[in-house]
Design an enzyme around this catalytic site. Structure first.
Site, short mmCIF file in Angstrom:
data_model
loop_
_atom_site.label_atom_id
_atom_site.label_comp_id
_atom_site.label_asym_id
_atom_site.label_seq_id
_atom_site.Cartn_x
_atom_site.Cartn_y
_atom_site.Cartn_z
N GLU A 137 0.32 -2.14 -9.22
CA GLU A 137 1.74 -2.02 -8.92
C GLU A 137 2.66 -2.65 -9.96
O GLU A 137 3.38 -3.61 -9.67
CB GLU A 137 2.04 -2.62 -7.54
CG GLU A 137 1.25 -1.97 -6.41
CD GLU A 137 1.71 -2.43 -5.03
OE1 GLU A 137 2.51 -3.38 -4.94
OE2 GLU A 137 1.26 -1.83 -4.04
N GLU A 154 -4.63 1.35 -1.51
CA GLU A 154 -4.13 0.45 -0.45
C GLU A 154 -3.38 1.29 0.56
O GLU A 154 -2.63 2.20 0.19
CB GLU A 154 -3.14 -0.61 -0.99
CG GLU A 154 -3.77 -1.70 -1.80
CD GLU A 154 -2.75 -2.73 -2.30
OE1 GLU A 154 -1.69 -2.91 -1.67
OE2 GLU A 154 -3.02 -3.32 -3.35
N ASN A 198 -1.11 3.21 -3.84
CA ASN A 198 -0.87 2.31 -2.71
C ASN A 198 0.28 2.89 -1.91
O ASN A 198 1.38 3.09 -2.44
CB ASN A 198 -0.49 0.91 -3.19
CG ASN A 198 -1.63 0.21 -3.89
OD1 ASN A 198 -2.76 0.72 -3.93
ND2 ASN A 198 -1.36 -0.95 -4.47
N HIS A 202 -3.62 -8.37 -10.66
CA HIS A 202 -2.89 -8.25 -9.39
C HIS A 202 -1.95 -9.46 -9.29
O HIS A 202 -2.11 -10.32 -8.43
CB HIS A 202 -3.88 -8.17 -8.22
CG HIS A 202 -3.29 -7.59 -6.97
ND1 HIS A 202 -3.84 -6.52 -6.29
CD2 HIS A 202 -2.20 -7.94 -6.25
CE1 HIS A 202 -3.12 -6.25 -5.22
NE2 HIS A 202 -2.11 -7.09 -5.16
N ARG A 226 -12.36 -2.95 -3.03
CA ARG A 226 -11.46 -3.14 -4.17
C ARG A 226 -10.98 -4.59 -4.16
O ARG A 226 -10.39 -5.05 -3.17
CB ARG A 226 -10.26 -2.19 -4.08
CG ARG A 226 -9.21 -2.46 -5.11
CD ARG A 226 -8.11 -1.40 -5.15
NE ARG A 226 -7.12 -1.83 -6.11
CZ ARG A 226 -5.88 -2.24 -5.82
NH1 ARG A 226 -5.45 -2.21 -4.57
NH2 ARG A 226 -5.07 -2.66 -6.77
N TYR A 261 2.47 2.68 1.71
CA TYR A 261 2.81 1.97 2.95
C TYR A 261 3.86 2.69 3.79
O TYR A 261 3.81 2.69 5.00
CB TYR A 261 3.30 0.55 2.63
CG TYR A 261 2.17 -0.33 2.13
CD1 TYR A 261 1.38 -1.03 3.03
CD2 TYR A 261 1.87 -0.42 0.78
CE1 TYR A 261 0.31 -1.81 2.59
CE2 TYR A 261 0.81 -1.19 0.33
CZ TYR A 261 0.04 -1.89 1.24
OH TYR A 261 -1.01 -2.65 0.81
C1 BGC Z 1 0.32 -5.32 -2.78
C2 BGC Z 1 -0.41 -6.33 -1.92
C3 BGC Z 1 0.44 -6.70 -0.72
C4 BGC Z 1 0.68 -5.46 0.09
C5 BGC Z 1 1.48 -5.67 1.34
C6 BGC Z 1 1.07 -4.28 -2.00
O1 BGC Z 1 2.33 -4.14 -2.53
O2 BGC Z 1 -0.54 -4.76 -3.72
O3 BGC Z 1 -0.72 -7.43 -2.72
O4 BGC Z 1 -0.14 -7.71 0.04
O5 BGC Z 1 1.36 -4.52 -0.68
O6 BGC Z 1 2.78 -6.10 1.04
#
Ligand code: BGC
Length: 456
Positions: free
Chosen positions: A167, A352, A292, A122, A78, A294
């Site tokens: 995002e 992501e 995405n 992006h 991607r 995290y």
């Molecule tokens: C984004 C990336 C960023 C990653 C880590 C995501 O919010 O799409 O561009 O590097 O998180 O912060």
């Protein structure tokens, strides 16, 4: 949920990057400046004065990077397309050299058996469009659709997976509400406008795709499940607000045709009444949702937290990444199951997922041991398997990121790559996490059924 892990043969295993974060040479071959070019070249906005001028030099080293993906066994990638390489002033004359770069990239991916997923936006808006109001100008829906159509015409015969926006929440929150990302505005009245114009642009690009393209198009959102810190009514209400603000602000309009009502409470008099007809375009069928993921948030009421009146609570027993995000893999399963239930089981890709941990600037003997990242990946791939067991329609996973890269306002201080980059000489060294990922891919996840093994 105790079934043995094994992913289907056609599951996509890739990594994700974005143009400004890795390419470098932002003004090469006729490209115009983007808002990130300007942001980085304004003093004191980015840590250590870092810029994307060189980044990972991927614009010139893309073949080497694709060879690396192939050697790790990835079958998907991607990336994002830089709007101002294609249209240096955002609209009007097309810069052939810009289109040619992405054509070469896509061809090289396909030659190596790697399926491309292209993101159209992006965060690197052409600076010339920002001069006209950027995401606040209603004309941006046409500008974006025209740019998108140009790219579709050139590449849709080879690219089968497209994402409109990456995002939009971050574009609005970081770019227009808190000012920590380009274009760096801090304005409660602009933020809702940016949200709405982002969504209109998404809709216009999907319409353009239906006219020009034959494959799949979707949107990529960042989701963080929110869990209340206590049973207290104020904490629970704060959690609902935080969830509406981050997780439903974009998915509800796109998939249900309306904004969450909590946005009126959050933005107050800054939240306008939007024309009902806008939702026809915003709420049209898409082919997948890109997620995405995290971290999660445990949320409590905080009267001082502007404008949400909700704040995350630090968890005592948890591991936190270098960006201060709690490692919580169960949240990924939870959020995928939540999408399935709330939005009627759409097709999903995890577009992501990854973590910044401290990795030394220089690799030692061609090795970078990153046990925390290996563990993060182990837990999160296990979490997506659990979601599939719960019948989530999930078809692929993209690690963020292939390479250590330009982490926006943090500059190069946060390393998310599974491949280490020495920014002195651009040397790439796969970290242990890359080697682990390659085993996950080669065994279709079966390696996760075994107790964690040493990688050396
Ligand atoms: C984004 C990336 C960023 C990653 C880590 C995501 O919010 O799409 O561009 O590097 O998180 O912060």
């Amino acid at each position: 949920m105790n079934r043995k892990i094994e992913f289907p043969a056609e599951f996509l295993w890739g990594s994700a990057t974005s143009a400004y974060q890795i390419e470098g040479s932002p003004l090469a071959d006729g490209a115009g400046p983007s808002i990130w070019q300007r942001f980085c070249h304004t003093p004191n906005l980015v840590r250590d004065g870092d810029t994307g001028d060189v980044a990972c030099d991927h614009y010139r080293r893309y073949r080497e990077d694709i060879a690396l993906m192939r050697s790790l066994g990835m079958n998907a990638y991607r990336f994002s397309i830089s709007w101002s390489r294609i249209l240096p002033t955002g609209r009007g004359t097309v810069n052939r050299a810009g289109l040619d770069f992405y054509e070469r990239l896509v061809d090289a991916l396909l030659q190596n058996g790697i399926e491309p997923m292209a993101t159209l936006y992006h965060w690197d808006l052409p600076a010339a469009l920002d001069d006209r109001g950027g995401w606040l100008n209603p004309d941006i829906a046409h500008w974006f659709a025209d740019y998108a159509a140009t790219v579709f015409r050139k590449l849709d015969d080879r690219v089968k997976l497209w994402a409109t926006l990456n995002e939009p929440w971050v574009v609005m929150d970081g770019g227009y509400l808190h000012g920590v990302l380009a274009p760096g505005h801090r304005n409660r009245f602009e933020a809702p406008i940016a949200t709405h114009q982002l969504l209109r642009a998404h809709g216009a690009a999907v319409s353009a795709y239906r006219a020009e393209g034959k494959h799949r198009i979707g949107i990529v959102v960042n989701l963080e499940p929110k869990y209340p810190a206590s049973d207290d009514a104020a904490d629970r209400a704060a959690t609902v607000r935080a969830d509406a603000y981050m997780n439903r602000q974009y998915l509800d309009p796109v998939l249900l045709g309306r904004y969450p009502e909590e946005l009126t409470e959050i933005f107050g008099d800054a939240w306008p009444a939007w024309p009902a007809e806008d939702f026809k375009s915003i709420h049209q069928p898409i082919d997948f949702v890109g997620v995405n993921y995290y971290t999660r948030n445990v949320t409590r009421f905080d009267a001082t937290a502007w404008p949400l009146r909700a704040a995350p609570v630090r968890q005592k027993q948890a591991i936190y990444t270098e960006t201060g995000w709690e490692v919580f893999a169960q949240g990924l399963t939870d959020v995928l199951v939540w999408i399935k239930e709330r939005y009627g089981n759409p097709r999903i890709y995890v577009t992501e997922n990854g973590a910044a941990f401290f990795d030394p600037p220089t690799a030692t003997n061609d090795r970078v041991a990153d046990p925390l990242r290996v563990d993060y990946m182990r837990q999160h791939v296990t979490a997506i398997h659990a979601a599939r067991e719960a019948r989530v329609d999930l078809h692929g996973y993209f690690a963020w990121s292939l390479l250590d890269n330009f982490e926006w306002s943090h500059g190069y201080s946060k390393r998310f790559g599974i491949v280490h980059v020495d920014f002195e000489n651009q040397k790439r060294t796969p970290k242990d996490s890359a080697r682990f990922y390659s085993q996950v891919i080669a065994t279709r996840g079966r390696v996760l059924n075994e107790a964690p093994a040493r990688l050396d």
